[in-house]
Scaffold this motif. Structure first.
Motif, PDB file in Angstrom:
ATOM      1  N   GLN A  97      94.245  68.891  74.429  1.00 16.97           N
ATOM      2  CA  GLN A  97      92.966  68.279  74.545  1.00 16.97           C
ATOM      3  C   GLN A  97      92.911  66.507  75.252  1.00 16.97           C
ATOM      4  O   GLN A  97      92.498  65.841  75.081  1.00 16.97           O
ATOM      5  N   SER A  98      94.012  65.974  73.983  1.00 13.62           N
ATOM      6  CA  SER A  98      94.618  64.017  74.786  1.00 13.62           C
ATOM      7  C   SER A  98      94.611  64.072  76.672  1.00 13.62           C
ATOM      8  O   SER A  98      94.104  63.210  76.428  1.00 13.62           O
ATOM      9  N   SER A  99      95.548  64.926  77.063  1.00 15.61           N
ATOM     10  CA  SER A  99      95.715  65.304  78.237  1.00 15.61           C
ATOM     11  C   SER A  99      94.481  65.530  79.001  1.00 15.61           C
ATOM     12  O   SER A  99      94.551  64.829  79.591  1.00 15.61           O
ATOM     13  N   TYR A 100      93.202  66.925  78.539  1.00 13.25           N
ATOM     14  CA  TYR A 100      91.837  66.624  78.782  1.00 13.25           C
ATOM     15  C   TYR A 100      91.144  65.293  79.372  1.00 13.25           C
ATOM     16  O   TYR A 100      90.560  65.190  80.110  1.00 13.25           O
ATOM     17  N   LYS A 101      91.063  64.701  77.985  1.00 15.52           N
ATOM     18  CA  LYS A 101      90.386  63.757  77.769  1.00 15.52           C
ATOM     19  C   LYS A 101      90.658  62.602  78.737  1.00 15.52           C
ATOM     20  O   LYS A 101      89.898  61.241  79.849  1.00 15.52           O
ATOM     21  N   GLU A 102      92.545  62.261  79.677  1.00 15.53           N
ATOM     22  CA  GLU A 102      92.639  61.474  80.441  1.00 15.53           C
ATOM     23  C   GLU A 102      93.501  62.188  81.923  1.00 15.53           C
ATOM     24  O   GLU A 102      93.422  61.507  82.662  1.00 15.53           O
ATOM     25  N   ARG A 103      92.494  63.657  82.150  1.00 16.17           N
ATOM     26  CA  ARG A 103      92.384  63.919  83.200  1.00 16.17           C
ATOM     27  C   ARG A 103      92.063  63.808  84.394  1.00 16.17           C
ATOM     28  O   ARG A 103      93.380  63.304  85.437  1.00 16.17           O
ATOM     29  N   SER A 104      91.827  62.441  84.793  1.00 17.24           N
ATOM     30  CA  SER A 104      91.073  61.011  86.375  1.00 17.24           C
ATOM     31  C   SER A 104      92.169  60.640  85.811  1.00 17.24           C
ATOM     32  O   SER A 104      92.337  60.117  86.979  1.00 17.24           O
ATOM     33  N   PHE A 105      93.757  60.665  85.233  1.00 21.54           N
ATOM     34  CA  PHE A 105      94.459  59.403  85.001  1.00 21.54           C
ATOM     35  C   PHE A 105      95.602  60.799  86.229  1.00 21.54           C
ATOM     36  O   PHE A 105      96.620  59.761  86.145  1.00 21.54           O
ATOM     37  N   TRP A 106      95.945  61.524  85.771  1.00 21.25           N
ATOM     38  CA  TRP A 106      97.084  62.689  86.314  1.00 21.25           C
ATOM     39  C   TRP A 106      96.784  63.674  86.675  1.00 21.25           C
ATOM     40  O   TRP A 106      97.594  64.309  87.825  1.00 21.25           O
ATOM     41  N   VAL A 107      95.900  64.854  87.170  1.00 24.22           N
ATOM     42  CA  VAL A 107      95.499  65.727  87.777  1.00 24.22           C
ATOM     43  C   VAL A 107      95.253  65.568  88.656  1.00 24.22           C
ATOM     44  O   VAL A 107      94.630  64.432  89.405  1.00 24.22           O
ATOM     45  N   PRO A 108      95.576  65.899  90.109  1.00 23.77           N
ATOM     46  CA  PRO A 108      95.847  65.425  91.405  1.00 23.77           C
ATOM     47  C   PRO A 108      94.167  65.652  91.551  1.00 23.77           C
ATOM     48  O   PRO A 108      94.276  64.370  92.690  1.00 23.77           O
ATOM     49  N   VAL A 109      93.563  67.127  91.703  1.00 24.72           N
ATOM     50  CA  VAL A 109      91.654  66.527  92.140  1.00 24.72           C
ATOM     51  C   VAL A 109      91.906  65.107  92.325  1.00 24.72           C
ATOM     52  O   VAL A 109      90.018  65.216  92.365  1.00 24.72           O
ATOM     53  N   PHE A 110      91.496  64.569  90.866  1.00 27.78           N
ATOM     54  CA  PHE A 110      90.358  63.774  90.348  1.00 27.78           C
ATOM     55  C   PHE A 110      91.116  62.287  91.329  1.00 27.78           C
ATOM     56  O   PHE A 110      90.668  61.502  91.473  1.00 27.78           O
ATOM     57  N   LEU A 111      92.109  62.319  92.130  1.00 29.92           N
ATOM     58  CA  LEU A 111      93.137  61.389  92.778  1.00 29.92           C
ATOM     59  C   LEU A 111      93.077  61.679  93.639  1.00 29.92           C
ATOM     60  O   LEU A 111      93.838  60.493  94.467  1.00 29.92           O
ATOM     61  N   THR A 112      92.439  62.912  94.375  1.00 25.91           N
ATOM     62  CA  THR A 112      93.013  62.719  96.410  1.00 25.91           C
ATOM     63  C   THR A 112      91.667  62.151  97.118  1.00 25.91           C
ATOM     64  O   THR A 112      91.770  61.760  98.407  1.00 25.91           O
ATOM     65  N   SER A 113      91.007  61.023  96.455  1.00 24.73           N
ATOM     66  CA  SER A 113      90.031  60.185  97.420  1.00 24.73           C
ATOM     67  C   SER A 113      90.671  58.826  97.267  1.00 24.73           C
ATOM     68  O   SER A 113      90.350  57.719  97.813  1.00 24.73           O
ATOM     69  N   VAL A 114      91.952  59.061  96.764  1.00 31.28           N
ATOM     70  CA  VAL A 114      92.758  57.203  96.694  1.00 31.28           C
ATOM     71  C   VAL A 114      93.996  57.573  98.109  1.00 31.28           C
ATOM     72  O   VAL A 114      94.413  58.609  97.800  1.00 31.28           O
ATOM     73  N   PHE A 115      93.786  56.785  98.248  1.00 34.19           N
ATOM     74  CA  PHE A 115      95.297  56.655  99.221  1.00 34.19           C
ATOM     75  C   PHE A 115      96.754  56.397  98.040  1.00 34.19           C
ATOM     76  O   PHE A 115      97.013  55.170  97.810  1.00 34.19           O
ATOM     77  N   TRP A 116      98.291  57.412  98.318  1.00 37.38           N
ATOM     78  CA  TRP A 116      99.055  56.860  97.533  1.00 37.38           C
ATOM     79  C   TRP A 116     100.209  57.607  98.609  1.00 37.38           C
ATOM     80  O   TRP A 116     101.363  57.327  97.735  1.00 37.38           O
ATOM     81  N   ALA A 117     100.194  56.987  99.571  1.00 38.27           N
ATOM     82  CA  ALA A 117     101.023  57.316 100.184  1.00 38.27           C
ATOM     83  C   ALA A 117     102.341  58.489 100.278  1.00 38.27           C
ATOM     84  O   ALA A 117     103.249  59.024 100.877  1.00 38.27           O
ATOM     85  N   GLY A 118     101.317  59.336  99.562  1.00 39.04           N
ATOM     86  CA  GLY A 118     102.685  60.563  99.700  1.00 39.04           C
ATOM     87  C   GLY A 118     103.486  60.631  97.831  1.00 39.04           C
ATOM     88  O   GLY A 118     103.862  61.476  97.789  1.00 39.04           O
ATOM     89  N   MET A 119     103.091  59.593  97.395  1.00 41.26           N
ATOM     90  CA  MET A 119     103.880  59.734  95.925  1.00 41.26           C
ATOM     91  C   MET A 119     102.516  60.242  94.718  1.00 41.26           C
ATOM     92  O   MET A 119     101.485  59.550  94.870  1.00 41.26           O
TER      93      MET A 119
END
Length: 417
Positions: A97-119
């Motif tokens: 439950q706590s992990s789901y609340k912070e899903r925007s910080f670790w789930v890949p699909v929420f981070l695809t719009s940002v350039f991470w250089a593959g990291m």
């Protein structure tokens, strides 16, 4: 301290562990920075937090990985996550439950719009151990560490320079007749070009067809066969192509995250007979035809590798800073200065600058405003007997020979020999 050292510029992205104190500090000091949790650390916690579940190794672990890595949209992830919790009766699990609340910080699909250089992990910080291998150990003193740190950085610069030299002088053969591959071969470094070639070879596993056309937006469906652990699965991707702006996007978001155009987008381009990509798909950080500005800054570890362009860069910066301090308060002078800079920039792009430089080199005599000439000083012979040539110790001979070899190598690099 970061902002003080970087002249107020905050990092675009940052990867941290699940530390609430660091998270709050980043939100306060870097409010515009997009930060994420290390995915590797979170995945390692699965066996600790859910290992006691009866079906952990019989579908639960695989289901979590499927929800994380195979979801192409946030809606798909939330639906699959809800179905997973209901299937294995995990609605009351506090960690999930706590992990789901912070899903925007670790789930890949929420981070695809940002350039991470593959990291997606803290691998760069872990690689510091390998960076210091052979230079420091547990018994290294503070003074030795400072010296060895410069040696390690010097070695890193040498390796980077050698790699850049190879990218500029060694050509990797193309694996296809696709003209876009020739574009990447001409522009990108060898290491990045190999990544592009892996995507090009993946075209054989992709089937693409046109789905719809709305004004200038074309939508393609791509069926990709992905192999892993001697298994194969088929995944559907959607590719959108804007004919007016020549822009292509894929739901896998490989370019947005890693800066490399994906095989699905390349398949769409191939279907539309697009043979040339815009410059936006060639990032400056991986171009071999551009000079990186940080290589012109003199540092404590490049004394043996100092070049004339580094000295010129420092001289120009000092002169420009003095001039900026003089004219920055006067708008008219600023406009005049910018006008001259633009004119000089246009001149350097053509052949006028080269001809002017050659004419200056042909006549090295410098004339002052008042008509006076600067002449070479006369060589005056000393009155005393010239000193005898002293006996050079073997150690000094070896040091002199080593220095000449370094200068010779650097000269060859500058002349592209």
């Amino acid at each position: 301290m970061w902002l003080d050292c970087m002249k107020g510029r905050a990092p675009k992205t940052i990867i941290i562990d699940q530390n609430r104190a660091i998270k709050n500090a980043i939100a306060t000091v870097f409010p515009e920075t997009r930060h994420r949790y290390c995915l590797w650390h979170i995945m390692c916690k699965l066996s600790v937090k859910l290992g006691s579940h009866a079906k952990f190794n019989y579908g639960l672990k695989t289901g979590i990985q499927f929800s994380l890595y195979d979801s192409q949209t946030t809606t798909e992830f939330e639906e699959s996550w809800g179905q997973l919790l209901a299937k294995y009766d995990l609605q009351g699990n506090h960690w999930l439950q706590s992990s789901y609340k912070e899903r925007s910080f670790w789930v890949p699909v929420f981070l695809t719009s940002v350039f991470w250089a593959g990291m997606n992990t803290m691998q760069r910080s872990k690689s510091m151990n390998a960076f210091f291998d052979g230079y420091v150990h547990a018994g290294t003193t503070l003074k030795e560490f400072v010296d060895q740190f410069d040696n390690a950085l010097r070695k890193k610069v040498e390796v980077e320079t050698t790699t850049y030299f190879k990218s500029s002088n060694q050509t990797i053969l193309c694996v296809s007749r696709f003209n876009i591959e020739k574009q990447f071969q001409k522009v990108c470094t060898n290491a990045k070009f190999k990544e592009v070639q892996r995507e090009l070879m993946g075209l054989m596993c992709c089937n693409c067809w046109l789905v719809s056309t709305q004004e200038c937006i074309l939508t393609f469906d791509v069926l990709d066969e992905i192999s892993f652990d001697e298994q194969t699965k088929r995944v559907h991707y959607s590719v959108y192509y804007n004919e007016d702006e020549c822009e292509v996007k894929c739901t896998c978001r490989l370019f947005e995250m890693r800066g490399i155009i994906c095989r699905h987008a390349l398949r769409g381009c191939q279907l539309k007979n697009i043979n040339v990509l815009p410059d936006v798909y060639f990032l400056d950080r991986w171009r071999k035809d551009l000079k990186m500005h940080y290589t012109l800054i003199r540092s404590s570890y490049d004394d043996l590798w100092g070049r004339s362009d580094t000295r010129n860069y420092k001289l120009m910066i000092q002169r420009c800073l003095k001039l900026v301090a003089k004219i920055s308060s006067n708008n008219d002078k600023v406009h005049v200065f910018l006008h001259y800079v633009d004119e000089f920039d246009k001149t350097c792009e053509g052949s006028t600058c080269d001809s002017t430089f050659q004419s200056t080199q042909a006549n090295p005599t410098v004339v002052l405003d008042k008509g006076k000439k600067i002449l070479s000083p006369n060589v005056v012979r000393g009155k005393r007997r010239p000193p005898n040539k002293r006996k050079v110790p073997p150690v000094e001979k070896m040091a002199t020979k080593r220095k000449k070899q370094v200068i010779l190598v650097e000269t060859c690099w500058l002349l592209d020999i």
